[in-house]
Scaffold this motif. Structure first.
Motif, PDB file in Angstrom:
ATOM      1  N   ILE A   7       0.839  -1.206   0.000  1.00 61.51           N
ATOM      2  CA  ILE A   7       0.000   0.000   0.000  1.00 61.51           C
ATOM      3  C   ILE A   7       0.872   1.253   0.000  1.00 61.51           C
ATOM      4  O   ILE A   7       0.620   2.210  -0.750  1.00 61.51           O
ATOM      5  N   ASP A   8       1.918   1.261   0.811  1.00 66.02           N
ATOM      6  CA  ASP A   8       2.831   2.409   0.831  1.00 66.02           C
ATOM      7  C   ASP A   8       3.443   2.632  -0.547  1.00 66.02           C
ATOM      8  O   ASP A   8       3.627   3.773  -0.995  1.00 66.02           O
ATOM      9  N   TYR A   9       3.768   1.532  -1.225  1.00 65.60           N
ATOM     10  CA  TYR A   9       4.404   1.633  -2.539  1.00 65.60           C
ATOM     11  C   TYR A   9       3.460   2.238  -3.582  1.00 65.60           C
ATOM     12  O   TYR A   9       3.835   3.172  -4.306  1.00 65.60           O
ATOM     13  N   VAL A  10       2.255   1.730  -3.660  1.00 67.32           N
ATOM     14  CA  VAL A  10       1.330   2.256  -4.667  1.00 67.32           C
ATOM     15  C   VAL A  10       0.963   3.708  -4.363  1.00 67.32           C
ATOM     16  O   VAL A  10       0.705   4.503  -5.275  1.00 67.32           O
ATOM     17  N   ARG A  11       0.999   4.090  -3.098  1.00 69.93           N
ATOM     18  CA  ARG A  11       0.758   5.494  -2.754  1.00 69.93           C
ATOM     19  C   ARG A  11       1.961   6.370  -3.111  1.00 69.93           C
ATOM     20  O   ARG A  11       1.791   7.543  -3.450  1.00 69.93           O
ATOM     21  N   ALA A  12       3.156   5.818  -3.040  1.00 69.91           N
ATOM     22  CA  ALA A  12       4.347   6.583  -3.418  1.00 69.91           C
ATOM     23  C   ALA A  12       4.407   6.799  -4.926  1.00 69.91           C
ATOM     24  O   ALA A  12       4.768   7.883  -5.393  1.00 69.91           O
ATOM     25  N   ARG A  29       1.732   6.490  -7.053  1.00 62.33           N
ATOM     26  CA  ARG A  29       0.491   7.155  -7.460  1.00 62.33           C
ATOM     27  C   ARG A  29       0.242   7.040  -8.967  1.00 62.33           C
ATOM     28  O   ARG A  29       0.174   8.028  -9.705  1.00 62.33           O
ATOM     29  N   GLU A  84      -8.087   0.863  -2.089  1.00 69.46           N
ATOM     30  CA  GLU A  84      -7.095   1.840  -2.520  1.00 69.46           C
ATOM     31  C   GLU A  84      -7.546   2.559  -3.786  1.00 69.46           C
ATOM     32  O   GLU A  84      -7.280   3.755  -3.966  1.00 69.46           O
ATOM     33  N   LYS A  90      -9.767   5.235  -2.703  1.00 66.50           N
ATOM     34  CA  LYS A  90      -9.043   6.312  -2.028  1.00 66.50           C
ATOM     35  C   LYS A  90      -8.310   7.209  -3.023  1.00 66.50           C
ATOM     36  O   LYS A  90      -8.298   8.436  -2.876  1.00 66.50           O
ATOM     37  N   GLN A  91      -7.701   6.595  -4.038  1.00 61.25           N
ATOM     38  CA  GLN A  91      -6.912   7.362  -4.990  1.00 61.25           C
ATOM     39  C   GLN A  91      -7.712   7.800  -6.220  1.00 61.25           C
ATOM     40  O   GLN A  91      -7.208   8.578  -7.036  1.00 61.25           O
TER      41      GLN A  91
END
Length: 210
Positions: A156-161, A163, A190, A193-194
């Motif tokens: 999750i942190d990776y896909v948010r980084a 984007r 996710e 959210k995105q």
């Protein structure tokens, strides 16, 4: 461009009558290399590299990979070119840029091997077994969602980084139906959210990318 998932960590990209295959490993279903013009291989682990399959491929097949993999392909009838972080090249009519250098840490007693990620046509990024964040915008991310080296929180942190505009699950061949449903659920959350298309393609499923 047509993208087809071929199981676990392998995808096939097609455009203008040519085909580029990424990481055809031992968990990959045939006939992934039929009619393929070139192959990209991120690293040497067998779920990404099936040497026997490459040995049976057409002699004119081009393989672009890191030095560690190339050293294992010297006796094969394919054409091998070593590439590394920062390189740009053409493969099967696709433009490709290389990002990253090392596999994610897997086990304290297992050496870390080279791993390179590929950005295809400035649109699709495949990191291999790493959480490389390229310093460019990514339209489509092929997102590792399960591995001995990966926790859900890290995914999750990776896909948010990164984007990305969209993300499709990869490296999910070790999961049973319960694990896959968990991946589906977290990607759906996710995506909401995105505000992006994030999901898992089934093996053999194709999607057309503009």
């Amino acid at each position: 461009m047509k993208l087809t998932k071929y199981g676990h960590a392998c995808v096939r990209l097609e455009k203008n009558g040519r085909a580029l295959v990424v990481d055809p490993g031992v968990f990959t279903a045939d006939p992934v290399l039929d009619g393929a013009d070139a192959v990209l291989i991120t690293h040497e682990h067998s779920d990404h590299l099936d040497i026997d399959r490459l040995a049976a491929a057409s002699p004119g097949l081009e393989v672009f990979t890191c030095e560690g993999v190339a050293a294992q392909l010297t006796d094969l009838p394919v054409r091998v070119e070593v590439v590394e972080f920062g390189d740009s090249f053409q493969a099967a009519g696709f433009s490709v840029k290389v990002f990253g250098e090392w596999h994610a840490k897997n086990h304290p007693d297992v050496p870390i091997v080279p791993n390179i990620g590929f950005l295809v046509d400035d649109a699709i990024f495949y990191p291999g077994d790493a959480l490389t964040v390229p310093d460019v915008e990514v339209d489509t991310l092929l997102l590792p969602t399960n591995a001995p080296w990966l926790k859900l929180m890290e995914m999750i942190d990776y896909v948010r980084a990164v984007r990305p505009g969209r993300a499709f699950s990869t490296h999910d061949g070790l999961l049973n139906e319960y694990g896959l449903s968990l991946v589906d659920n977290y990607l759906r959350l996710e995506a909401q959210k995105q505000g992006a298309d994030m999901r898992r393609l089934a093996t053999g499923e194709s999607i057309t990318l503009g």
